[in-house]
Design a protein around this motif. Structure first.
Motif, short mmCIF file in Angstrom:
data_model
loop_
_atom_site.label_atom_id
_atom_site.label_comp_id
_atom_site.label_asym_id
_atom_site.label_seq_id
_atom_site.Cartn_x
_atom_site.Cartn_y
_atom_site.Cartn_z
N SER A 1 7.47 -3.39 3.24
CA SER A 1 7.74 -3.56 2.56
C SER A 1 7.90 -4.06 1.16
O SER A 1 9.16 -4.14 0.94
N LEU A 2 7.35 -4.79 0.01
CA LEU A 2 8.65 -5.86 -0.05
C LEU A 2 7.32 -6.16 -1.65
O LEU A 2 6.20 -5.96 -2.08
N ASP A 3 8.84 -6.01 -2.89
CA ASP A 3 7.73 -6.21 -4.58
C ASP A 3 6.95 -4.98 -4.57
O ASP A 3 6.21 -5.46 -5.58
N ASP A 4 7.00 -3.67 -4.51
CA ASP A 4 6.30 -3.19 -4.31
C ASP A 4 6.33 -1.75 -5.45
O ASP A 4 7.70 -1.09 -4.50
N PRO A 5 6.58 -1.58 -6.07
CA PRO A 5 7.75 -0.30 -7.14
C PRO A 5 7.29 1.57 -6.81
O PRO A 5 7.55 1.90 -6.81
N PRO B 1 11.71 -0.58 -1.31
CA PRO B 1 11.74 -1.81 0.17
C PRO B 1 12.02 -1.76 1.44
O PRO B 1 12.81 -0.75 1.38
N TYR C 1 5.82 3.65 -10.93
CA TYR C 1 6.65 3.71 -10.62
C TYR C 1 7.51 4.83 -9.69
O TYR C 1 9.06 4.31 -9.56
#
Length: 506
Positions: free
Chosen positions: A299-303, A307, A415
């Motif tokens: 899980s990257l760069d997903d608000p 992460p 978010y």
């Protein structure tokens, strides 16, 4: 050349769909519980010429028809079906992923009449034991009369192949779709036909009776989902708020909370079936039960997600309990401590409730678990539940308390980081696999008395459960054996707790 072949195929498929929708016996039979209609294959072969060639070796056929009243008009439904994103949103538990790869015709006179497009889709039953059905197909729309439309799908793999010998995916769609007729008060009469051939060898034996009867990908499930989703939209667009809803939530807060719940449920479905929505890596772990599928992803760069390394574990089991009873048990916050470790051993309290249908089981809730000690703040859990004639869903995720305050005041839900877990419940289908029991009080056919005793099998439900957990907050971290064992134990313990609570340990 290819486009003219597409048009010819689309016209033939439309002709077949309309006949299938309008013809009754002997083409359609009612040999099944619940009055579901299934195709008489012998009569079908006599009445129709196969428009996409003969059935591939090893494939089996499923075909079903369902008619229902839906609170949507024909134009709105046609527009939903012809736009891939809106189709996906209307059928989130059935359609894992879809795209329009080519628009051959956008229609005539500014309408969808004559619209023809090439589409790709991944269709799913929410279980790791049923492969995702990947299909390339034409979708063709035609107006047949004032207020009467039809939309048909048909696979195109045989046309598109140029190597000489046709190749097939694990499924192909014969003419399938719906005929829609406007009715008074904004309703439509929808007749849905589903007709497919698929490779049954890839399906676990638990799910074969359900799929072959059309309860998995069949017409009943499409119509039931459409009815539930349209009822939900009608309620959410209404100015009146159902009495049980907590009036402290503003209208913008309701919208924000529902949007968050929709994202949660979509991510839950994507984690059950290993569709290509997320890049899951399947694990072949020795310390995992045979029917438990474990997958990981970064899980990257997903608000909207924490992460790190996400681990998903899913399994399906048969239970001798009706889908309604199982659904009512799992969604009841007062009984949650009987299976959920997040409950901290006690009942949960419902803090907020947003109705999504007339059935009390169709709703979004915010639950609070009691604190284990005075120094611990109580945990909030966002939960969405839904049920219809085709099955039920209970999806939940722990959520951050300050973030949920923002959402309930109408703030942006994108978010709020969450990882969903939950349950999908479906009827087990004809020929259920329960133990033999005896009606009439005797001991089966061995009593020799020729009385009224009769043996039958207990019917029940197929329950899928999935847990998604963050096992390491560093995306570059390596997965440990302990993490896999933990989630495998969580699955097996939850199964045993549910069986014990419902008195079906055998």
């Amino acid at each position: 050349m290819e486009r003219s072949m597409f048009l010819e195929l689309a016209l033939a498929a439309m002709d077949e769909l309309v006949k299938l929708a309008q013809t009754d016996e002997p083409l359609w039979l009612r040999s099944l519980e619940g009055g579901r209609e299934v195709l008489n294959h012998e009569e079908y072969m006599r009445s129709f010429t196969p428009c996409i060639g003969l059935k591939p070796n090893g494939f089996v056929t499923e075909a079903s028809r369902e008619t229902g009243m839906v609170i949507i008009n024909s134009l709105a439904l046609v527009e939903t079906l012809m736009e891939s994103n809106r189709w996906l949103e209307m059928f989130p538990c059935l359609v894992a992923r879809t795209s329009t790869t080519d628009v051959i015709s956008s229609g005539m006179g500014g309408t969808r009449n004559g619209a023809l497009q090439l589409m790709h889709a991944e269709l799913q039953v929410l279980s790791p034991l049923v492969p995702v059905r990947e299909v390339n197909f034409l979708r063709f729309c035609k107006q047949h009369a004032e207020g009467v439309w039809a939309v048909v799908d048909v696979s195109v793999d045989t046309i598109r192949d140029t190597s000489g010998a046709p190749t097939f995916m694990n499924c192909r769609r014969l003419p399938s779709g719906c005929v829609v007729q406007d009715m008074p008060n904004g309703y439509s009469k929808v007749t849905w036909v589903e007709h497919a051939e698929y490779d049954e060898s890839q399906v676990h034996h638990l799910y074969r009776p359900m799929l072959s009867s059309g309860m998995g990908f069949g017409a009943q499930r499409w119509v039931a989902t459409l009815q539930r989703q349209c009822e939900c939209l009608a309620i959410l667009m209404s100015s009146s708020v159902p009495s049980r809803d907590h009036t402290a939530i503003t209208a913008s807060g309701r919208r924000s909370m529902l949007k968050l719940a929709q994202r949660m449920t979509d991510n839950f479905c994507a984690g059950v079936c290993a569709s290509t929505v997320h890049k899951w890596n399947k694990l072949n772990a020795r310390n995992v039960d045979e029917d438990v599928r474990v997958m990981t992803r970064e899980s990257l760069d997903d608000p909207g997600e924490p992460p790190g390394i996400v681990l998903s574990a899913a399994t399906s089991v048969w239970l001798p309990v009706s889908p309604q009873r199982l659904f009512d048990f799992l969604r009841d916050e007062r009984l949650r401590s009987e299976w959920d470790i997040l409950s901290n051993g006690g009942p949960m309290q419902e803090m907020a409730h947003i109705a999504k249908g007339q059935d009390p089981g169709n709703c979004v809730s915010l639950l609070r678990a009691r604190a284990m000690n005075a120094n611990q703040s109580s945990m909030l859990i966002l939960q969405e539940t839904c049920i219809d004639a085709a099955g039920g869903l209970v999806v939940y995720a722990p959520v951050d308390i300050p973030a949920m305050h923002v959402v309930m005041n109408g703030g942006d839900s994108a978010y709020v980081a969450l990882l969903p877990s939950g349950f999908a419940i479906v009827p087990d289908g004809p020929g259920s696999r329960g133990p033999m029991t005896v009606k009439g009080g005797g001991h089966g056919s061995s009593n020799g008395g020729g009385g009224e005793d009769a043996t039958h099998r207990v019917s029940g439900s197929l329950l899928t459960m999935t847990f998604q957990i963050l096992v390491n907050s560093l995306p570059s971290a390596k997965l440990t054996v302990e993490s896999v064992e933990t989630v495998n134990n969580l699955i097996s313990c939850t199964v045993q707790k549910i069986k014990a609570a419902l008195h079906c340990e055998s």
